[in-house]
Design a protein around this motif. Structure first.
Motif, PDB file in Angstrom:
ATOM      1  N   GLU A 142      -9.617   8.500   1.354  1.00  0.00           N
ATOM      2  CA  GLU A 142      -9.520   7.154   1.925  1.00  0.00           C
ATOM      3  C   GLU A 142     -10.435   6.181   1.181  1.00  0.00           C
ATOM      4  O   GLU A 142     -10.036   5.051   0.863  1.00  0.00           O
ATOM      5  CB  GLU A 142      -9.887   7.204   3.411  1.00  0.00           C
ATOM      6  N   ARG A 143     -11.678   6.614   0.883  1.00  0.00           N
ATOM      7  CA  ARG A 143     -12.595   5.747   0.136  1.00  0.00           C
ATOM      8  C   ARG A 143     -12.058   5.447  -1.260  1.00  0.00           C
ATOM      9  O   ARG A 143     -12.144   4.309  -1.745  1.00  0.00           O
ATOM     10  CB  ARG A 143     -13.978   6.407   0.032  1.00  0.00           C
ATOM     11  N   ALA A 144     -11.497   6.477  -1.905  1.00  0.00           N
ATOM     12  CA  ALA A 144     -10.948   6.277  -3.251  1.00  0.00           C
ATOM     13  C   ALA A 144      -9.778   5.306  -3.225  1.00  0.00           C
ATOM     14  O   ALA A 144      -9.593   4.506  -4.155  1.00  0.00           O
ATOM     15  CB  ALA A 144     -10.516   7.619  -3.846  1.00  0.00           C
ATOM     16  N   LEU A 145      -8.999   5.360  -2.159  1.00  0.00           N
ATOM     17  CA  LEU A 145      -7.867   4.444  -2.021  1.00  0.00           C
ATOM     18  C   LEU A 145      -8.363   3.013  -1.824  1.00  0.00           C
ATOM     19  O   LEU A 145      -7.859   2.073  -2.449  1.00  0.00           O
ATOM     20  CB  LEU A 145      -7.001   4.879  -0.835  1.00  0.00           C
ATOM     21  N   ILE A 146      -9.365   2.844  -0.973  1.00  0.00           N
ATOM     22  CA  ILE A 146      -9.908   1.507  -0.711  1.00  0.00           C
ATOM     23  C   ILE A 146     -10.589   0.940  -1.958  1.00  0.00           C
ATOM     24  O   ILE A 146     -10.476  -0.255  -2.257  1.00  0.00           O
ATOM     25  CB  ILE A 146     -10.892   1.558   0.471  1.00  0.00           C
ATOM     26  N   GLY A 199      -9.845   1.452  -4.979  1.00  0.00           N
ATOM     27  CA  GLY A 199      -8.919   1.186  -6.066  1.00  0.00           C
ATOM     28  C   GLY A 199      -8.805   2.296  -7.096  1.00  0.00           C
ATOM     29  O   GLY A 199      -8.169   2.115  -8.141  1.00  0.00           O
ATOM     30  N   HIS A 200      -9.401   3.463  -6.810  1.00  0.00           N
ATOM     31  CA  HIS A 200      -9.270   4.592  -7.748  1.00  0.00           C
ATOM     32  C   HIS A 200      -7.887   5.231  -7.663  1.00  0.00           C
ATOM     33  O   HIS A 200      -7.435   5.878  -8.605  1.00  0.00           O
ATOM     34  CB  HIS A 200     -10.340   5.644  -7.449  1.00  0.00           C
ATOM     35  N   LEU A 201      -7.225   5.072  -6.515  1.00  0.00           N
ATOM     36  CA  LEU A 201      -5.879   5.601  -6.307  1.00  0.00           C
ATOM     37  C   LEU A 201      -4.916   4.444  -6.098  1.00  0.00           C
ATOM     38  O   LEU A 201      -5.312   3.368  -5.640  1.00  0.00           O
ATOM     39  CB  LEU A 201      -5.852   6.533  -5.086  1.00  0.00           C
ATOM     40  N   ARG A 202      -3.642   4.666  -6.418  1.00  0.00           N
ATOM     41  CA  ARG A 202      -2.609   3.631  -6.293  1.00  0.00           C
ATOM     42  C   ARG A 202      -3.058   2.343  -6.998  1.00  0.00           C
ATOM     43  O   ARG A 202      -3.018   1.248  -6.456  1.00  0.00           O
ATOM     44  CB  ARG A 202      -2.296   3.335  -4.820  1.00  0.00           C
ATOM     45  N   GLU A 203      -3.502   2.511  -8.246  1.00  0.00           N
ATOM     46  CA  GLU A 203      -4.056   1.387  -8.991  1.00  0.00           C
ATOM     47  C   GLU A 203      -3.017   0.310  -9.286  1.00  0.00           C
ATOM     48  O   GLU A 203      -3.372  -0.837  -9.607  1.00  0.00           O
ATOM     49  CB  GLU A 203      -4.667   1.897 -10.297  1.00  0.00           C
ATOM     50  N   ASP A 204      -1.735   0.679  -9.195  1.00  0.00           N
ATOM     51  CA  ASP A 204      -0.682  -0.292  -9.480  1.00  0.00           C
ATOM     52  C   ASP A 204      -0.451  -1.263  -8.323  1.00  0.00           C
ATOM     53  O   ASP A 204       0.251  -2.258  -8.482  1.00  0.00           O
ATOM     54  CB  ASP A 204       0.631   0.435  -9.805  1.00  0.00           C
ATOM     55  N   VAL A 205      -1.045  -0.986  -7.155  1.00  0.00           N
ATOM     56  CA  VAL A 205      -0.869  -1.870  -5.997  1.00  0.00           C
ATOM     57  C   VAL A 205      -1.835  -3.048  -6.128  1.00  0.00           C
ATOM     58  O   VAL A 205      -3.051  -2.846  -6.165  1.00  0.00           O
ATOM     59  CB  VAL A 205      -1.123  -1.108  -4.685  1.00  0.00           C
ATOM     60  N   PRO A 206      -1.321  -4.280  -6.197  1.00  0.00           N
ATOM     61  CA  PRO A 206      -2.175  -5.445  -6.470  1.00  0.00           C
ATOM     62  C   PRO A 206      -2.915  -5.955  -5.231  1.00  0.00           C
ATOM     63  O   PRO A 206      -2.678  -7.067  -4.748  1.00  0.00           O
ATOM     64  CB  PRO A 206      -1.179  -6.482  -6.995  1.00  0.00           C
ATOM     65  N   LEU A 207      -3.827  -5.137  -4.708  1.00  0.00           N
ATOM     66  CA  LEU A 207      -4.638  -5.537  -3.557  1.00  0.00           C
ATOM     67  C   LEU A 207      -6.110  -5.371  -3.911  1.00  0.00           C
ATOM     68  O   LEU A 207      -6.486  -4.398  -4.581  1.00  0.00           O
ATOM     69  CB  LEU A 207      -4.307  -4.682  -2.329  1.00  0.00           C
ATOM     70  N   ASN A 208      -6.942  -6.303  -3.431  1.00  0.00           N
ATOM     71  CA  ASN A 208      -8.379  -6.135  -3.646  1.00  0.00           C
ATOM     72  C   ASN A 208      -8.950  -5.185  -2.603  1.00  0.00           C
ATOM     73  O   ASN A 208      -8.235  -4.709  -1.717  1.00  0.00           O
ATOM     74  CB  ASN A 208      -9.097  -7.494  -3.633  1.00  0.00           C
ATOM     75  N   ARG A 209     -10.266  -4.937  -2.695  1.00  0.00           N
ATOM     76  CA  ARG A 209     -10.871  -3.941  -1.820  1.00  0.00           C
ATOM     77  C   ARG A 209     -10.733  -4.307  -0.347  1.00  0.00           C
ATOM     78  O   ARG A 209     -10.416  -3.460   0.492  1.00  0.00           O
ATOM     79  CB  ARG A 209     -12.348  -3.767  -2.180  1.00  0.00           C
ATOM     80  N   ALA A 210     -10.965  -5.571  -0.014  1.00  0.00           N
ATOM     81  CA  ALA A 210     -10.870  -5.991   1.386  1.00  0.00           C
ATOM     82  C   ALA A 210      -9.444  -5.840   1.910  1.00  0.00           C
ATOM     83  O   ALA A 210      -9.231  -5.410   3.050  1.00  0.00           O
ATOM     84  CB  ALA A 210     -11.327  -7.443   1.514  1.00  0.00           C
ATOM     85  N   ARG A 214      -7.183  -3.738   0.761  1.00  0.00           N
ATOM     86  CA  ARG A 214      -6.908  -2.295   0.885  1.00  0.00           C
ATOM     87  C   ARG A 214      -7.517  -1.737   2.168  1.00  0.00           C
ATOM     88  O   ARG A 214      -6.897  -0.941   2.875  1.00  0.00           O
ATOM     89  CB  ARG A 214      -7.438  -1.538  -0.337  1.00  0.00           C
ATOM     90  N   HIS A 215      -8.738  -2.153   2.469  1.00  0.00           N
ATOM     91  CA  HIS A 215      -9.388  -1.687   3.697  1.00  0.00           C
ATOM     92  C   HIS A 215      -8.594  -2.151   4.919  1.00  0.00           C
ATOM     93  O   HIS A 215      -8.384  -1.367   5.865  1.00  0.00           O
ATOM     94  CB  HIS A 215     -10.819  -2.219   3.763  1.00  0.00           C
ATOM     95  N   ALA A 216      -8.132  -3.393   4.908  1.00  0.00           N
ATOM     96  CA  ALA A 216      -7.347  -3.897   6.034  1.00  0.00           C
ATOM     97  C   ALA A 216      -6.034  -3.122   6.176  1.00  0.00           C
ATOM     98  O   ALA A 216      -5.597  -2.837   7.298  1.00  0.00           O
ATOM     99  CB  ALA A 216      -7.062  -5.390   5.808  1.00  0.00           C
ATOM    100  N   ALA A 217      -5.418  -2.774   5.046  1.00  0.00           N
ATOM    101  CA  ALA A 217      -4.169  -2.010   5.083  1.00  0.00           C
ATOM    102  C   ALA A 217      -4.391  -0.633   5.686  1.00  0.00           C
ATOM    103  O   ALA A 217      -3.606  -0.142   6.487  1.00  0.00           O
ATOM    104  CB  ALA A 217      -3.575  -1.888   3.685  1.00  0.00           C
ATOM    105  N   ILE A 218      -5.509   0.009   5.304  1.00  0.00           N
ATOM    106  CA  ILE A 218      -5.847   1.323   5.852  1.00  0.00           C
ATOM    107  C   ILE A 218      -6.057   1.231   7.360  1.00  0.00           C
ATOM    108  O   ILE A 218      -5.558   2.041   8.134  1.00  0.00           O
ATOM    109  CB  ILE A 218      -7.095   1.897   5.179  1.00  0.00           C
TER     110      ILE A 218
END
Length: 221
Positions: A197-201, A203-214, A216-220
């Motif tokens: 989960e941390r790696a996803l937030i 940006g280490h995973l799914r790097e092609d998804v154009p979302l910033n850290r905040a 990504r966290h909101a999506a999770i």
């Protein structure tokens, strides 16, 4: 799917969780086939013509996934499923169904092939992939302790973390890495899940998804 394609068949995959009340394997496969090919053709009529020709030539093979998820609230689901399988047989429609052990499969006019559980060796080979020089003994301990062969979710998570180097001994104890010291199955699985989960937030995973850290966290959340 790859094996059938190598043999010059046309595999058409359908999800039985999306099956309508009047389950018909050929109808579902045709709809899926047309959805895929019509975007490349000039007209829908052309897609229908191609479908009928391939069907007549015996090229179509229907791959139906998740039989146990089909028609979950229909009280007559077992009979509907058996009838649909019988109809496909009468139509000479090549059909492969993936399913967990399931009551409607009993007394069905079909060949049954029970898959053996995934071996620890196969799971380890999948996780290691093409990376060389890794500590396979440590990875083997993770595979065995987390019992990833019983939970494909954790098998996939472990592979993704391995690819990003978050399971390497040098990263143990560092921020964002999996701590494997003195843990049992539940704690190791939780550690794998939290690290993923941390790696996803981050940006280490799914790097092609154009979302910033905040974002990504909101999506999770």
């Amino acid at each position: 799917t790859e094996l059938l394609a190598d043999k010059h068949a046309i595999p058409v995959a359908i999800r039985l969780r999306d099956a309508p009340a009047d389950l018909d394997f050929e109808d579902m496969a045709r709809d899926r086939f047309l959805d895929e090919v019509n975007r490349l053709l000039l007209s829908q009529a052309e897609g229908e013509t191609i479908w009928r020709r391939l069907l007549k030539d015996g090229k179509i093979v229907v791959l139906a996934d998740g039989l146990e998820e089909a028609l979950p609230v229909d009280p007559d689901r077992d009979n509907i499923i058996r009838t649909a399988i019988r109809k496909a047989h009468q139509q000479h429609l090549p059909l492969v169904i993936a399913s967990r052990p399931h009551d409607p499969l009993r007394a069905t006019d079909a060949a049954m092939l029970t898959l053996e559980p995934l071996s620890y060796e196969a799971a380890l080979a999948y996780i290691v992939g093409d990376r060389t020089g890794e500590d396979e003994r440590r990875l083997a301990w993770i595979v065995e302790t987390a019992e990833v062969i019983e939970a494909p979710l954790y098998l996939q998570i472990t592979r993704e973390l391995q690819v990003k180097g978050l399971l390497s001994p040098t990263s143990a104890g560092q921020a964002g890495a999996v701590d494997t010291r003195g843990v049992d199955r539940s704690r190791l699985r939780l550690g794998l899940l939290r690290t993923w989960e941390r790696a996803l937030i981050d940006g280490h995973l799914r790097e092609d998804v154009p979302l910033n850290r905040a974002e990504r966290h909101a999506a999770i959340e």
